[in-house]
Scaffold this motif. Structure first.
Motif, PDB file in Angstrom:
ATOM      1  N   LEU A 274      25.571  -3.614  15.615  1.00 37.65           N
ATOM      2  CA  LEU A 274      26.117  -3.850  14.275  1.00 37.65           C
ATOM      3  C   LEU A 274      25.264  -3.173  13.211  1.00 37.65           C
ATOM      4  CD1 LEU A 274      27.214  -7.588  14.356  1.00 37.65           C
ATOM      5  CD2 LEU A 274      28.662  -5.636  13.778  1.00 37.65           C
ATOM      6  N   LEU A 275      23.958  -3.309  13.315  1.00 37.06           N
ATOM      7  CA  LEU A 275      23.069  -2.685  12.331  1.00 37.06           C
ATOM      8  C   LEU A 275      23.185  -1.157  12.360  1.00 37.06           C
ATOM      9  CD1 LEU A 275      19.976  -5.015  12.725  1.00 37.06           C
ATOM     10  CD2 LEU A 275      21.464  -4.817  10.713  1.00 37.06           C
ATOM     11  N   LEU A 276      23.298  -0.598  13.548  1.00 41.64           N
ATOM     12  CA  LEU A 276      23.482   0.851  13.665  1.00 41.64           C
ATOM     13  C   LEU A 276      24.807   1.257  13.041  1.00 41.64           C
ATOM     14  CD1 LEU A 276      22.794   3.673  14.699  1.00 41.64           C
ATOM     15  CD2 LEU A 276      23.813   3.019  16.891  1.00 41.64           C
ATOM     16  N   ALA A 277      25.864   0.528  13.337  1.00 39.05           N
ATOM     17  CA  ALA A 277      27.183   0.840  12.770  1.00 39.05           C
ATOM     18  C   ALA A 277      27.162   0.737  11.254  1.00 39.05           C
ATOM     19  CB  ALA A 277      28.244  -0.088  13.363  1.00 39.05           C
ATOM     20  N   LEU A 278      26.507  -0.271  10.720  1.00 41.55           N
ATOM     21  CA  LEU A 278      26.415  -0.426   9.267  1.00 41.55           C
ATOM     22  C   LEU A 278      25.679   0.754   8.636  1.00 41.55           C
ATOM     23  CD1 LEU A 278      25.689  -4.243   9.169  1.00 41.55           C
ATOM     24  CD2 LEU A 278      27.685  -3.119   8.130  1.00 41.55           C
ATOM     25  N   LYS A 279      24.625   1.212   9.270  1.00 44.63           N
ATOM     26  CA  LYS A 279      23.867   2.358   8.745  1.00 44.63           C
ATOM     27  C   LYS A 279      24.728   3.628   8.782  1.00 44.63           C
ATOM     28  CE  LYS A 279      20.065   4.484   7.420  1.00 44.63           C
ATOM     29  NZ  LYS A 279      19.570   4.407   6.075  1.00 44.63           N
TER      30      LYS A 279
ATOM     31  N   LYS B 131      20.124 -11.899   7.981  1.00 41.51           N
ATOM     32  CA  LYS B 131      19.601 -11.379   6.707  1.00 41.51           C
ATOM     33  C   LYS B 131      19.656  -9.851   6.692  1.00 41.51           C
ATOM     34  CE  LYS B 131      16.578 -15.299   5.862  1.00 41.51           C
ATOM     35  NZ  LYS B 131      15.197 -15.818   5.918  1.00 41.51           N
ATOM     36  N   ARG B 132      19.298  -9.219   7.808  1.00 44.62           N
ATOM     37  CA  ARG B 132      19.340  -7.752   7.893  1.00 44.62           C
ATOM     38  C   ARG B 132      20.784  -7.242   7.821  1.00 44.62           C
ATOM     39  NH1 ARG B 132      14.719  -8.666  10.934  1.00 44.62           N
ATOM     40  NH2 ARG B 132      15.774  -9.096  12.879  1.00 44.62           N
ATOM     41  N   ILE B 133      21.691  -7.941   8.475  1.00 44.92           N
ATOM     42  CA  ILE B 133      23.107  -7.565   8.430  1.00 44.92           C
ATOM     43  C   ILE B 133      23.626  -7.681   7.002  1.00 44.92           C
ATOM     44  CG2 ILE B 133      25.425  -8.316   9.105  1.00 44.92           C
ATOM     45  CD1 ILE B 133      24.193  -8.993  11.889  1.00 44.92           C
ATOM     46  N   ALA B 134      23.298  -8.769   6.325  1.00 45.81           N
ATOM     47  CA  ALA B 134      23.741  -8.964   4.945  1.00 45.81           C
ATOM     48  C   ALA B 134      23.160  -7.895   4.025  1.00 45.81           C
ATOM     49  CB  ALA B 134      23.358 -10.358   4.451  1.00 45.81           C
ATOM     50  N   ALA B 135      21.906  -7.541   4.225  1.00 44.50           N
ATOM     51  CA  ALA B 135      21.273  -6.505   3.399  1.00 44.50           C
ATOM     52  C   ALA B 135      21.950  -5.151   3.618  1.00 44.50           C
ATOM     53  CB  ALA B 135      19.780  -6.416   3.714  1.00 44.50           C
ATOM     54  N   ALA B 136      22.299  -4.842   4.861  1.00 48.30           N
ATOM     55  CA  ALA B 136      22.974  -3.573   5.151  1.00 48.30           C
ATOM     56  C   ALA B 136      24.374  -3.557   4.530  1.00 48.30           C
ATOM     57  CB  ALA B 136      23.052  -3.347   6.660  1.00 48.30           C
ATOM     58  N   ALA B 137      25.088  -4.677   4.638  1.00 44.77           N
ATOM     59  CA  ALA B 137      26.429  -4.764   4.030  1.00 44.77           C
ATOM     60  C   ALA B 137      26.341  -4.613   2.518  1.00 44.77           C
ATOM     61  CB  ALA B 137      27.091  -6.090   4.399  1.00 44.77           C
ATOM     62  N   ARG B 138      25.357  -5.268   1.922  1.00 48.17           N
ATOM     63  CA  ARG B 138      25.144  -5.156   0.474  1.00 48.17           C
ATOM     64  C   ARG B 138      24.830  -3.717   0.079  1.00 48.17           C
ATOM     65  NH1 ARG B 138      22.271  -9.297   0.116  1.00 48.17           N
ATOM     66  NH2 ARG B 138      20.252  -8.348   0.609  1.00 48.17           N
ATOM     67  N   SER B 139      24.057  -3.028   0.899  1.00 43.59           N
ATOM     68  CA  SER B 139      23.718  -1.626   0.624  1.00 43.59           C
ATOM     69  C   SER B 139      24.963  -0.747   0.609  1.00 43.59           C
ATOM     70  CB  SER B 139      22.725  -1.104   1.678  1.00 43.59           C
ATOM     71  OG  SER B 139      21.487  -1.744   1.538  1.00 43.59           O
ATOM     72  N   ILE B 140      25.885  -1.014   1.511  1.00 41.64           N
ATOM     73  CA  ILE B 140      27.136  -0.237   1.540  1.00 41.64           C
ATOM     74  C   ILE B 140      27.901  -0.471   0.252  1.00 41.64           C
ATOM     75  CG2 ILE B 140      29.389  -0.015   2.667  1.00 41.64           C
ATOM     76  CD1 ILE B 140      27.899  -0.646   5.339  1.00 41.64           C
ATOM     77  N   ILE B 141      27.982  -1.709  -0.175  1.00 41.89           N
ATOM     78  CA  ILE B 141      28.731  -2.027  -1.399  1.00 41.89           C
ATOM     79  C   ILE B 141      28.047  -1.435  -2.633  1.00 41.89           C
ATOM     80  CG2 ILE B 141      29.478  -3.927  -2.891  1.00 41.89           C
ATOM     81  CD1 ILE B 141      29.897  -5.531  -0.221  1.00 41.89           C
ATOM     82  N   LYS B 142      26.721  -1.536  -2.688  1.00 45.66           N
ATOM     83  CA  LYS B 142      25.962  -1.011  -3.832  1.00 45.66           C
ATOM     84  C   LYS B 142      25.923   0.518  -3.863  1.00 45.66           C
ATOM     85  CE  LYS B 142      21.835  -2.343  -3.648  1.00 45.66           C
ATOM     86  NZ  LYS B 142      20.456  -2.757  -3.693  1.00 45.66           N
ATOM     87  N   GLY B 143      25.926   1.112  -2.685  1.00 44.52           N
ATOM     88  CA  GLY B 143      25.816   2.561  -2.612  1.00 44.52           C
ATOM     89  C   GLY B 143      24.385   3.063  -2.560  1.00 44.52           C
ATOM     90  N   SER B 144      23.434   2.153  -2.360  1.00 45.69           N
ATOM     91  CA  SER B 144      22.038   2.563  -2.178  1.00 45.69           C
ATOM     92  C   SER B 144      21.392   1.653  -1.129  1.00 45.69           C
ATOM     93  CB  SER B 144      21.262   2.489  -3.502  1.00 45.69           C
ATOM     94  OG  SER B 144      21.198   1.172  -3.986  1.00 45.69           O
ATOM     95  N   TRP B 145      20.642   2.265  -0.233  1.00 52.64           N
ATOM     96  CA  TRP B 145      20.063   1.528   0.878  1.00 52.64           C
ATOM     97  C   TRP B 145      18.849   0.743   0.425  1.00 52.64           C
ATOM     98  CZ3 TRP B 145      22.451   0.600   5.233  1.00 52.64           C
ATOM     99  CH2 TRP B 145      21.746   0.025   6.289  1.00 52.64           C
ATOM    100  N   GLY B 146      18.767  -0.498   0.892  1.00 55.67           N
ATOM    101  CA  GLY B 146      17.560  -1.297   0.641  1.00 55.67           C
ATOM    102  C   GLY B 146      17.694  -2.358  -0.373  1.00 55.67           C
TER     103      GLY B 146
END
Length: 113
Positions: free
Chosen positions: A43-48, A98-113
């Protein structure tokens, strides 16, 4: 993993499980069962990969947003409900969510981290 494969993987783990697939991430959490080994890593790889593939896209489609919502919010709700019901989750699942949520949030925000 390419963008389309990653996107489909997210859908299959959340809103569109493949026929006969009771082992999706979301369905396992709904049943009070932990993810299968390697599922969170995938999942984390797919999100990235999805994040990288959407760098120049001005808007996200509704299905992808729904999958991200399930991964970031509903999964956390299921985890907490399971804890209250006495489910013994793997020790790292809280951090994984928490890591999954952070990655999902990064996709929505458009910036990683």
């Amino acid at each position: 993993m390419d963008f389309q494969t990653a996107r489909q993987f997210l859908f299959h783990q959340t809103i569109q499980p493949q026929e006969g697939q009771e082992e999706s991430f979301y369905s396992r959490l709904r049943q009070g069962q932990p993810p299968i080994p390697g599922q969170v890593t995938s999942l984390l790889l797919a999100l990235k990969v999805v994040y990288e593939g959407l760098q120049n896209v001005p808007a996200l489609d509704k299905d992808l947003v729904q999958a991200l919502f399930i991964l970031s919010y509903e999964s956390r709700q299921l985890f907490e409900a399971g804890q209250k019901a006495g489910v013994i989750w793997p020790p790292l699942l809280d951090d994984d969510l928490k890591r999954i949520a952070a990655a999902a949030r990064s996709i929505i925000k458009g910036s990683w981290g």
